[in-house]
Write a protein that holds these residues in place. Structure first.
Motif, PDB file in Angstrom:
ATOM      1  N   VAL A 187       7.543  42.947 -11.563  1.00 30.32           N
ATOM      2  CA  VAL A 187       8.913  43.403 -11.322  1.00 30.32           C
ATOM      3  C   VAL A 187       9.194  43.679  -9.861  1.00 30.32           C
ATOM      4  O   VAL A 187      10.204  44.270  -9.521  1.00 30.32           O
ATOM      5  CB  VAL A 187       9.212  44.680 -12.130  1.00 30.32           C
ATOM      6  CG1 VAL A 187       9.264  44.360 -13.602  1.00 30.32           C
ATOM      7  CG2 VAL A 187       8.193  45.758 -11.824  1.00 30.32           C
TER       8      VAL A 187
ATOM      9  N   PRO B  90      13.424  44.023  -6.942  1.00 37.21           N
ATOM     10  CA  PRO B  90      13.541  44.278  -8.386  1.00 37.21           C
ATOM     11  C   PRO B  90      14.861  43.778  -8.974  1.00 37.21           C
ATOM     12  O   PRO B  90      14.878  43.202 -10.047  1.00 37.21           O
ATOM     13  CB  PRO B  90      13.456  45.802  -8.472  1.00 37.21           C
ATOM     14  CG  PRO B  90      12.636  46.199  -7.313  1.00 37.21           C
ATOM     15  CD  PRO B  90      12.942  45.214  -6.232  1.00 37.21           C
ATOM     16  N   TYR B  91      15.972  44.009  -8.244  1.00 39.84           N
ATOM     17  CA  TYR B  91      17.245  43.600  -8.849  1.00 39.84           C
ATOM     18  C   TYR B  91      17.389  42.088  -8.925  1.00 39.84           C
ATOM     19  O   TYR B  91      18.031  41.559  -9.824  1.00 39.84           O
ATOM     20  CB  TYR B  91      18.433  44.249  -8.132  1.00 39.84           C
ATOM     21  CG  TYR B  91      18.619  43.862  -6.686  1.00 39.84           C
ATOM     22  CD1 TYR B  91      19.324  42.725  -6.335  1.00 39.84           C
ATOM     23  CD2 TYR B  91      18.100  44.662  -5.673  1.00 39.84           C
ATOM     24  CE1 TYR B  91      19.501  42.377  -5.008  1.00 39.84           C
ATOM     25  CE2 TYR B  91      18.266  44.331  -4.342  1.00 39.84           C
ATOM     26  CZ  TYR B  91      18.976  43.177  -4.015  1.00 39.84           C
ATOM     27  OH  TYR B  91      19.147  42.827  -2.711  1.00 39.84           O
TER      28      TYR B  91
ATOM     29  N   GLN C 145      21.871  42.930 -21.632  1.00 41.92           N
ATOM     30  CA  GLN C 145      21.901  41.920 -20.570  1.00 41.92           C
ATOM     31  C   GLN C 145      21.343  40.587 -21.029  1.00 41.92           C
ATOM     32  O   GLN C 145      21.188  39.674 -20.214  1.00 41.92           O
ATOM     33  CB  GLN C 145      21.078  42.419 -19.381  1.00 41.92           C
ATOM     34  CG  GLN C 145      21.622  43.694 -18.797  1.00 41.92           C
ATOM     35  CD  GLN C 145      20.945  44.009 -17.501  1.00 41.92           C
ATOM     36  OE1 GLN C 145      19.741  44.234 -17.461  1.00 41.92           O
ATOM     37  NE2 GLN C 145      21.717  43.992 -16.428  1.00 41.92           N
TER      38      GLN C 145
ATOM     39  N   CYS D 152      18.982  47.530 -21.844  1.00 40.24           N
ATOM     40  CA  CYS D 152      18.239  46.329 -21.448  1.00 40.24           C
ATOM     41  C   CYS D 152      18.706  45.118 -22.242  1.00 40.24           C
ATOM     42  O   CYS D 152      18.921  44.036 -21.691  1.00 40.24           O
ATOM     43  CB  CYS D 152      16.746  46.536 -21.686  1.00 40.24           C
ATOM     44  SG  CYS D 152      16.016  47.663 -20.512  1.00 40.24           S
TER      45      CYS D 152
ATOM     46  N   GLY E 117      24.808  39.193  -9.550  1.00 41.24           N
ATOM     47  CA  GLY E 117      24.535  40.242  -8.572  1.00 41.24           C
ATOM     48  C   GLY E 117      25.620  40.406  -7.535  1.00 41.24           C
ATOM     49  O   GLY E 117      25.450  41.156  -6.584  1.00 41.24           O
TER      50      GLY E 117
ATOM     51  N   ARG F 213      13.279  45.725 -18.061  1.00 39.35           N
ATOM     52  CA  ARG F 213      12.092  46.557 -18.205  1.00 39.35           C
ATOM     53  C   ARG F 213      12.417  47.890 -18.862  1.00 39.35           C
ATOM     54  O   ARG F 213      13.410  48.529 -18.540  1.00 39.35           O
ATOM     55  CB  ARG F 213      11.480  46.828 -16.817  1.00 39.35           C
ATOM     56  CG  ARG F 213      10.268  47.695 -16.893  1.00 39.35           C
ATOM     57  CD  ARG F 213       9.625  47.882 -15.545  1.00 39.35           C
ATOM     58  NE  ARG F 213       8.444  48.718 -15.697  1.00 39.35           N
ATOM     59  CZ  ARG F 213       7.699  49.136 -14.690  1.00 39.35           C
ATOM     60  NH1 ARG F 213       8.015  48.811 -13.462  1.00 39.35           N
ATOM     61  NH2 ARG F 213       6.648  49.899 -14.905  1.00 39.35           N
TER      62      ARG F 213
ATOM     63  N   ASN G 102      15.492  41.072 -11.996  1.00 42.43           N
ATOM     64  CA  ASN G 102      16.298  41.328 -13.175  1.00 42.43           C
ATOM     65  C   ASN G 102      17.365  40.239 -13.356  1.00 42.43           C
ATOM     66  O   ASN G 102      17.629  39.787 -14.466  1.00 42.43           O
ATOM     67  CB  ASN G 102      16.960  42.700 -13.061  1.00 42.43           C
ATOM     68  CG  ASN G 102      17.876  42.986 -14.215  1.00 42.43           C
ATOM     69  OD1 ASN G 102      19.018  42.553 -14.218  1.00 42.43           O
ATOM     70  ND2 ASN G 102      17.358  43.682 -15.225  1.00 42.43           N
ATOM     71  N   GLN G 103      17.934  39.813 -12.231  1.00 43.33           N
ATOM     72  CA  GLN G 103      18.975  38.786 -12.332  1.00 43.33           C
ATOM     73  C   GLN G 103      18.436  37.471 -12.868  1.00 43.33           C
ATOM     74  O   GLN G 103      19.180  36.664 -13.425  1.00 43.33           O
ATOM     75  CB  GLN G 103      19.639  38.592 -10.959  1.00 43.33           C
ATOM     76  CG  GLN G 103      20.573  39.738 -10.619  1.00 43.33           C
ATOM     77  CD  GLN G 103      20.887  39.814  -9.140  1.00 43.33           C
ATOM     78  OE1 GLN G 103      20.557  38.900  -8.391  1.00 43.33           O
ATOM     79  NE2 GLN G 103      21.504  40.896  -8.717  1.00 43.33           N
TER      80      GLN G 103
END
Lengths: 345, 445, 259, 400
Positions: C50, C72-73, C165, C162, C109, C82, C76-77
């Motif tokens: 991550v 990290p972001y 998304q 979570c 983002g 997590r 995630n994208q």
């Protein structure tokens, strides 16, 4: 070379004051987790211990001398300090002269007590409160202390000279084949600071008490679980931090005449020092103190100022500390020796 | 809940109704000038630093103001009113109105000083503002008074700019300035220290420091001195060691400290600690000069001021009748001699009152006319004149020296020479005072 | 070819070798558990997925993108979500606002300064958030402050955030740690139903062997910074190497027997 | 209007009423009474209440919502003031171009400082902002004197160019206007013993305060505001939700910088002077104190905190011994002297002491600041009136 040596000494001297205050701030922050904005005020109170003692030993018997007149044309009131009356001029004058070193003896218990009372009476209730509240309440306290001192001693600086033996300067440079005279008292101030700093470190390192405190700084809960009354020790550490600030103040008085707002003058700089050193790191605070002191001294040299002026940065000495702070924080996110996660939320 | 609300509402509307029924709406009467006093009293605004490093100076100014008000209202022994050459003040207030005053805190910040002065003008109806102990504050408040249409009688302000490029028609300065300090000091320094000297300047890095340094440099160079270096020091400096240390190896044999207040104390202390005064350079004794002295501040430097030359506006040890009368009434009331700040503010209050009496009005334009070109005596410093063109006062300037054997804690300075007024005078268009315009007097309203 | 491929990952802290030539392959649509005794390097490994840590050597590829050196972001994208050991939610916000945050997060983002509309004016977001809360059965706690909920509810809220998304990979760090038995059971059920319905790939780090064996379709055993066995659950039970790795950790042995 | 909720509308309406009636509310005592000293309803102080209110509202968007404690916010105030005064010097005395420039310049300046400082969080961020502001102050005080007029502060003078203004023939300094309305114009109304002052400048400030307040309500209730609160409570979760927090924090920083710029511009518009001290750390500290004292993160709190501090600074500092003696002259001499001697410590030159004590008391007993005090009084009142629970709950939310 002489000039550079002098500026290094100047830097160490300035750094001593920064380091001592920053050391106390870090002790308090590291043990109690409290951001103490009243720490500058403690430094100032230390200085005023010396001033108070000076006033005390100067308490005088007043006799009228008709042969002289005062500014209004009245007979002159002649003051003879009681210490001279009691102990004779020789010892009496020596006591008056040695006021500042004597004040150290007074300052230690007084500052320990002030620190103890402050922690038990006020700071204790703010452990679990947000840092912003701690800042506000200690800032309020600093103002109150400051104003009380002002109400008592006035706003003007009060001269508190060093003993006569230490007036004058000593050619330090001669020791290494250079020519650089440096005032005695400033050398003493530096030596004294080094002594205090190393005793604090030795105390934390080699005594059981210190070890418990250090363990508590790293992990308060675990030490608490071991059945050790860590709070009590932390209270004592607060007293010690106050005493360190106070001693720094006492010894500083001959360098610059103390006034009621001297604490505030140092406060912001000390915070910058603490943060540049890294929140919570004692060696960080001390080394950042000396580092910034030396950089500040070098920045005030004509050659350095001239050089930066060529780079379109006039008056570098005005901004050097802040500029260094910015550069350090941008390249080392947690200051020179800071730990992750402290005060970042 | 609803019941409560309704009852509350009725009650409130009743009060409002009563308020509306009662009124006799009177908008303030058309006045010719701001805050024209209407009742039996007139209000003056004393705007002095009460917090911050100059609080003690401010406190002394305030003492002098209170004394002046007491004298104007006929109390006390009358002080300098008895020695003042103009005899229009009779002790029954100003123009028959009892003098009242309000006080405020400038905090030695131009912003706060203006806020405080504004509250005096807007809330308390002050018709004159006076006070201050720094040039920044004086110039800022002077500008405000010009806009608001009240008279400003400056307190301690030593910068050339106050009556130079920032002069204003509604503002008057009794205090001397940087140019005068230089002009008064240079001949004394030449006489004591010789023509062939190399001076090193440490200068506070802001407007007052610059004008002070410029003035003293010009004056000493005219006497044959050489200026080795001029180093600007930040305002916030508390430890001047790193600026003092290089002086010894610079080849200079005189150090000029263009500092005031706390800066002066600290830089002088550092210089003495570094043993500069014990040194011999170029076969001459090394000397230190502090162009602007204030007795209150000199006390803070303790032993270090001994034998050091500087200039000052006034000193309590002067033996003319005016000074003696003032020191007597101040000393009797408060138990210690007044400072130059106290003298300046006392004199300014009296001068203002006198100008009102002579012009017969509180109108700033009338007062201003009465003060412009006004010549007087008996206020210390000998025959004095308020110059019409820039509202600067011209009078004798004192050169003083830190006293070697003080008899009391107030006896810090001794007067070395009273420099006659003719020696410190300058033309209105002197380059150090050029730029800016006096403008016209503004009565406001 | 798995959706997450870890190859030859090494990571040391000072002299301590935390990960040593780790290879891992997580297949799409499966629940993959990573187990191992304390200090085996599980958390370090997860942090490498991550973006919290960067391995010294080796590669971590997710869906054709390297996860190394990105924030990290950004990870995630790419589709990695997590769940933390202690639920990471916005504790000073209401439950409702908690669910709104992922709704307002743009998948690409991008940042838009949506400072003048009211939150409640964004109807589609509100609907989406509402549905989410219904799904995890928290709709009646909508206006509660998130910090005042029970740990199980917090976990469900975090899971809902979570899942909203639509991640391609869900990382779970000891999802039932510190939970009461009932909460643990319901969490297992929740995860099972999610996997059934949404076919989301999951990687679970877990201590509780009960949870692991009732959920995982594949298990990797990590010991001393390296993967010693990777197999289906049936083969892991009683595997000699696994026993060896856990030797001395009586509690875990006990757990395994209990099952 | 559907843009803000009913409860917020109530708050806004409340603020509007207070602002409109301020000249009455702040002047409760008859002009000639001894208590007139406590009256705050004169133009300068009312203007300051409104202006510092704007400043604190803006600061609250950064600190209260986002949790970033800036210790250098006064720098933007100063920059705004300097820009405005320069517009008065160069263009005309109309306040509109001045305000526009102050907001823009403060916005750009905060963009620059924010871009660098926001790379760090927590106290490291605070120290970075402090460092920038102190550098700005030091430079404005000395090196940048041609631009800032240093120690004295930037003022308008007679020989400024003012290219858009008509030739000044009066020989007096021009005054700031809004298309001909002079900021200093005051209409005084005497009702009985009372004297109320209605000042144009104050009402312009009040309008800007209301606009600023309205905008801040909108931001508080917007998705952006929600995101900022999310930043404050858990940045980690935001990151793992795919959100890069930097643009949000930077936007919040710039918005609050622009608020500060507006406040600075207004300050210069009411009184055309820009002093360097406006940028000093103590000035930044004052903004922090205002916000915390009033109630961090609440809508109304910062405005109240601002009013509180400015009131002390301007009212308590003017109570001198003569005033005190005036109040207690009815007492026997000895007692009067004792009381005056005690109070003398706390008023006049001792106003700092009172302020320090008030800080401590408020922080110790009202951790939520003045807003908490308000809601406590409100609740107590409710309980006394025997209102039901639901009612009190809804009001508490509204008060936020």
């Amino acid at each position: 070379m002489d000039a550079i040596l002098l500026q290094i000494l100047n830097g160490l001297d300035k750094g001593s004051a920064y380091a001592l205050i920053a050391l106390g701030l870090t002790l308090i922050f590291g043990t109690l987790g409290v951001v103490n904005f009243a720490h500058g005020a403690l430094f100032m109170l230390g200085a005023f211990c010396a001033v108070s003692l000076q006033k005390l030993v100067a308490v005088s018997k007043i006799t009228i001398d008709p042969s002289q007149v005062d500014f209004l044309g009245n007979p002159l009131k002649v003051k003879t300090p009681y210490v001279i009356e009691w102990f004779g001029p020789k010892i009496g004058n020596a006591i008056i002269d040695w006021n500042v070193p004597l004040a150290i003896i007074i300052a230690i218990p007084v500052m320990l007590l002030i620190g103890y009372v402050m922690e038990r009476g006020l700071i204790k209730h703010f452990y679990k409160r947000p840092h912003a509240d701690q800042i506000l309440v200690t800032f309020g306290l600093a103002i109150v202390i400051q104003e009380l001192v002002k109400a008592n001693f006035g706003a003007n600086p009060i001269p508190t000279p060093a003993p006569d033996q230490f007036v004058g300067s000593f050619n330090v440079g001669a020791l290494i084949g250079l020519d650089a005279s440096y005032p005695y008292w400033r050398l003493i101030y530096f030596a004294f600071s080094a002594l205090i700093i190393s005793s604090v470190f030795a105390f934390l390192r080699f005594t059981t008490f210190g070890m418990v405190v250090r363990a508590g700084m790293a992990d308060r809960e675990t030490v608490g679980l071991l059945g050790i009354n860590i709070d009590r020790r932390f209270t004592i550490m607060f007293g010690i931090a106050a005493a360190v600030a106070g001693l720094a103040g006492v010894m500083y008085t001959p360098i610059n005449s103390p006034n009621y707002h001297m604490g505030m003058d140092f406060l912001v700089l000390s915070f910058v020092v603490v943060v540049v050193g890294g929140m919570g790191s004692l060696p960080g605070a001390v080394s950042a103190g000396f580092l910034l002191g030396i950089l500040e001294s070098f920045a005030s040299m004509n050659e350095v100022k001239g050089f930066f002026e060529m780079l379109y940065l006039p008056s570098i000495d005005q901004i050097i500390i802040y500029l260094v702070a910015i550069i350090v924080l941008l390249t080392r996110p947690r200051g020179l020796m800071g730990k992750a996660g402290v005060m970042e939320e | 809940m609803s019941k409560f609300t309704r009852r509350g509402l009725i009650k409130t509307s009743a009060t409002v109704g009563a308020g509306l029924a009662m009124p006799t709406f009177i908008t303030s009467p058309l006045a010719a000038y701001t805050n024209a006093p209407t009742g039996g009293s007139v209000t003056l605004g004393f705007n002095v630093p009460q917090s911050g490093p100059y609080a003690d100076e401010g406190a002394d100014e305030l003492r002098a103001y209170k004394l002046a008000v007491e004298h104007l209202n006929g109390g006390g022994d009358g002080g300098m009113m008895n020695t003042f050459s103009s005899k229009s003040l009779t002790g029954n207030g100003i123009l028959g109105k009892k003098v009242e005053y309000v006080t405020g805190d400038t905090q030695t910040k131009s912003d706060a000083a203006r806020a405080s002065a504004k509250s005096m003008i807007e809330k308390d109806g002050a018709v004159m503002i006076t006070g201050g102990s720094s040039s920044g504050v004086a110039i800022a408040v002077q500008g405000l008074c010009q806009e608001a249409g009240v008279i400003f009688m400056a307190g301690l302000t030593h910068s050339n700019d106050t009556t130079g490029k920032d002069k204003k028609a509604n503002g008057f300065r009794h205090f001397f300035n940087g140019y005068m300090s230089g002009a008064a000091l240079a001949p004394v320094l030449e006489a004591r220290y010789g023509k062939d000297r190399n001076a090193y300047h440490l200068t506070a890095d802001y407007t007052w420091g610059w004008t002070q340094q410029e003035s003293i440099q010009a004056a000493t160079e005219a006497k044959g001195w050489n200026t080795v270096n001029n180093v600007l020091t930040p305002l916030a400096t508390t430890d001047f060691s790193s600026y003092v240390a290089p002086v010894l190896n610079s080849g200079a044999d005189v150090l000029v400290l263009n500092h005031y207040g706390g800066n002066m104390i600290n830089s002088l202390t550092s210089a003495v600690q570094f043993g500069l005064r014990d040194k011999m350079v170029n076969g001459k004794n090394f000397e230190i000069v502090v162009p602007l002295y204030s007795r209150l501040m000199a006390r803070g430097a303790g032993e270090n001021v001994k034998g050091i030359f500087g200039s000052t506006n006034w000193h309590w040890s002067l033996s003319d009748e005016g000074s003696k009368a003032f020191v007597k009434s101040f000393g009797t009331k408060y138990g210690f001699p007044p400072s130059q700040a106290a003298h300046t503010t006392y004199v300014q209050t009296l001068l203002y009152a006198d100008a009102c009496e002579r012009s017969g009005t509180f109108n700033p334009c009338g007062v201003s006319e009465a003060l412009e070109g006004f010549k007087f005596d008996g206020m210390g410093n000998g025959p004095t004149e308020y110059r019409a063109e820039d509202h600067q006062c011209f009078k004798d300037v004192l050169v003083v020296k830190g006293k070697e054997n003080p008899t009391s804690e107030f006896d810090v300075l001794e007067v070395v020479e009273i420099t006659p007024r003719s020696q410190v005078e300058y033309a209105v268009d002197h380059p150090m005072f050029a730029g800016g315009a006096l403008g016209k007097c503004n009565p406001g309203a | 070819m798995g959706i997450l491929e870890v190859q030859n990952v090494n990571k040391s802290f000072g002299g301590l070798k935390a990960l040593h030539n780790v290879n891992l392959d997580i297949e799409e649509g499966k629940i993959h558990a990573i187990i191992g005794p304390n200090g085996a390097g599980k958390s370090t490994l997860l942090n490498c997925f991550v973006g919290k840590l960067t391995p010294d050597t080796g590669t971590v590829m997710f869906d054709g993108h390297s996860l190394l050196g990105i924030k990290p972001y950004e990870i995630n994208q790419l589709g990695v979500s997590r769940v933390f050991q202690t639920p990471e939610i916005f504790s000073e916000l209401s439950v409702w606002e908690n669910t709104l945050i992922p709704c307002f997060a743009k998948r690409d983002g991008s940042f838009t300064l949506n400072a003048l509309s009211r939150v409640s004016d964004n109807k589609d977001m509100a609907e989406k958030a509402e549905k989410m809360l219904v799904d995890v059965d928290l709709i009646n706690k909508k206006d509660m402050l998130a910090s005042s909920m029970s740990r199980g509810d917090k976990r469900r809220l975090e899971m809902a955030m979570c899942l909203s998304q639509n991640p391609k990979l869900l990382l779970l760090d000891e999802p039932t740690a510190g939970m009461a038995r009932a909460d643990t059971e319901s969490t297992i059920e929740l995860l099972k139903s999610i996997q059934k319905k949404l076919k989301i790939t999951m990687a679970i780090i877990e201590h509780d062997m009960g949870v692991v064996f009732s959920l995982a379709q594949k298990i990797s055993v990590l010991a001393q910074g390296t993967v010693i066995v990777e197999d289906i659950p049936e083969n892991i039970k009683g595997h000699p190497k696994v026993k060896e790795a856990y030797l001395g950790e009586a509690q875990v042995e006990g757990n395994m027997r209990d099952d | 209007m559907n843009t803000i909720s009913k409860a917020d509308m109530k708050t806004l309406f409340f603020v509007a009423i207070i602002a409109l009636l301020a000249p009455f509310i702040l002047n409760p005592f008859p002009t000639d009474s001894g208590l007139a000293q406590f009256n705050a309803g004169y133009p300068d102080l009312m203007q300051r209440f409104a202006i510092y209110g704007i400043l604190a509202i803006g600061f609250n968007i950064l600190f209260g919502l986002t949790g970033y404690l800036s210790f250098g916010h006064a720098a933007f105030l100063g920059v705004g003031s300097y820009s405005a005064v320069w517009m008065f010097k160069l263009l005309s005395m109309n306040i509109i171009p001045a305000l526009i420039l102050s907001v823009i310049v403060a916005g750009l300046f905060s963009l620059l400082i924010g871009f660098i400082s926001l790379r760090r969080s927590g106290i490291y961020f605070s120290i970075l902002t402090l460092a920038f502001a102190q550098m700005s102050f030091a430079l404005a005080y000395s090196v940048l004197t041609p631009l800032t007029n240093g120690e004295t502060g930037l003022q308008i003078t007679l020989n400024d160019p003012r290219i858009l203004a008509a030739e000044n023939v009066s020989g007096n300094l021009p005054v700031t206007t809004l298309f001909g309305l002079e900021m200093r114009d005051t209409w005084a109304m005497q009702v009985g013993a009372w004297d109320f002052q209605f000042n144009i400048g104050y009402y312009i400030c009040a309008i800007f305060l209301l606009l600023a307040f309205y905008l801040s309500i909108r931001i508080f209730r917007s998705p952006f505001g929600m995101m900022l609160r999310a930043v404050k409570t858990n940045q980690n979760r935001l990151n793992y939700t795919g959100i890069n927090t930097r643009p949000y924090t930077l936007a919040a920083f710039v918005i609050s910088g622009m608020y500060a710029g507006l406040a600075g511009g207004l300050m210069a518009s009411m009184d055309p002077l820009a002093g360097a001290e406006r940028m000093q750390w103590t000035a930044s500290g004052e903004i922090v104190l205002m916000t915390i004292l009033g109630g961090t993160g609440t809508l109304l709190g910062p405005v109240m905190g601002a009013g509180f501090i400015k009131y002390f600074e301007n009212i308590f500092s003017k109570i001198n011994d003569t005033v005190l003696h005036g109040w207690f002259s009815w007492m026997p001499d000895g007692l009067e002297n004792i009381i005056v001697w005690v109070l003398h410590l706390f008023t006049g030159k001792g106003w700092h002491l009172t302020l320090g004590i008030m800080f401590m008391l408020i922080v110790i007993f009202l951790p939520g600041g003045l807003m908490e005090g308000m809601s406590r009084i409100g609740n107590w009142w409710k309980r006394r009136k025997g209102d039901d629970d639901a009612e009190s709950k809804s009001t508490t939310t509204a008060a936020e």
